[in-house]
Write a protein that holds these residues in place. Structure first.
Motif, mmCIF file in Angstrom:
data_model
loop_
_atom_site.group_PDB
_atom_site.id
_atom_site.type_symbol
_atom_site.label_atom_id
_atom_site.label_comp_id
_atom_site.label_asym_id
_atom_site.label_seq_id
_atom_site.Cartn_x
_atom_site.Cartn_y
_atom_site.Cartn_z
ATOM 1 N N ILE A 4 0.864 -1.172 0.000
ATOM 2 C CA ILE A 4 0.000 0.000 0.000
ATOM 3 C C ILE A 4 0.907 1.230 0.000
ATOM 4 C CG2 ILE A 4 -1.741 1.318 1.262
ATOM 5 C CD1 ILE A 4 -2.703 -1.287 2.499
ATOM 6 N N LEU A 66 -3.024 4.563 -1.850
ATOM 7 C CA LEU A 66 -3.921 5.243 -0.913
ATOM 8 C C LEU A 66 -3.605 6.735 -0.991
ATOM 9 C CD1 LEU A 66 -5.905 5.495 1.410
ATOM 10 C CD2 LEU A 66 -4.153 4.603 2.948
ATOM 11 N N ALA A 137 -8.401 0.466 2.100
ATOM 12 C CA ALA A 137 -7.156 -0.048 1.517
ATOM 13 C C ALA A 137 -6.715 -1.320 2.221
ATOM 14 C CB ALA A 137 -6.067 1.020 1.603
#
Length: 257
Positions: A4, A66, A137
């Motif tokens: 992420i 993100l 996420a």
């Protein structure tokens, strides 16, 4: 392990980024949290979109981006998820992701369902990065499908980074970024510049620039940057300071024959 990547305008002085990382870890401990930048200019969605466009080519496939550059937090703008190729983007629907999406090609968009995900109850309205986007996420990183988290959305907001005026012997674009070395990164594609010398103007400052292959030249330099865009540099100095340039300023080049 799913990565992420964070992209925010939060900086690193406050607790905001740490809180988002903590939420992700609490939901999906196996997530690999990395950073594109937390130094996006405050409230500047266009700047964030440009940095993401530069970075997306170098992020491994299957990653989640993100992105929280969200001056409209708490307003009617939609919280969204976008799937493009193997990448997933989570954040506000304000154009932040569009240039990267356009680069990748086909995409599908989902509006996050705050009710069915249970996020509506925990949402404060002032920190969707922590309360909405970080959990989403994390859920995706640990295997939840987009259909479980939202419902299809027909369109998204777009941002055009590439408004450039090109005429015979003249180019006019925009300062998209000023890096920490003071280099001016423009939205002008390098192959649009076909001159060894040009008269460069930003605001009321004018100087003659010379085409160079690297940063080791003398004076004001015109270079092909690492993402194929025209950069203006000052040898051992700050071109941004010299031209009094900032993000969003128009920049023009007049070819000297």
């Amino acid at each position: 392990m799913t990565s992420i990547y964070l992209l925010t305008d939060f900086g690193n002085d406050d607790y905001y980024v740490g809180a988002m990382k903590g939420v992700i870890r609490s939901i999906c401990p196996s997530a690999n949290i990395l950073t594109i930048s937390n130094g996006v200019r405050k409230f500047n969605v266009k700047h964030g979109a440009f940095l993401l466009w530069q970075a997306i080519k170098w992020i491994e496939e299957g990653s989640i981006v993100l992105g929280v550059v969200d001056p409209g937090v708490g307003t009617a703008r939609d919280p969204i998820i976008i799937r493009a190729n193997s990448f997933t983007f989570v954040g506000p629907d304000n154009g932040l992701f569009w240039p990267a999406i356009e680069e990748l090609g086909d995409y599908e968009v989902y509006k996050i369902d705050l009710i069915s995900t249970g996020l509506y109850k925990r949402r404060t309205g002032t920190f969707d990065g922590r309360d909405v986007f970080a959990p989403i996420a994390a859920y995706i990183a640990c295997g939840k499908s987009l259909d479980e988290l939202g419902f299809p959305k027909r369109s998204i907001e777009i941002i055009d980074l590439w408004k450039v005026d090109i005429k015979e012997g003249y180019l006019r674009g925009e300062v998209m970024n000023v890096d920490r070395f003071g280099n001016i990164v423009t939205n002008i594609k390098w192959n649009a510049l076909r001159a060894e010398r040009a008269r460069i103007k930003v605001k009321n400052v004018i100087a003659q620039g010379y085409m160079a292959k690297n940063y080791s030249g003398k004076g004001v330099l015109m270079l092909k940057g690492s993402t194929g865009l025209l950069e203006i540099s000052l040898a051992r100095g700050s071109a941004a300071n010299y031209f009094e340039a900032d993000i969003g300023d128009p920049i023009s080049l007049e070819v000297i024959k």
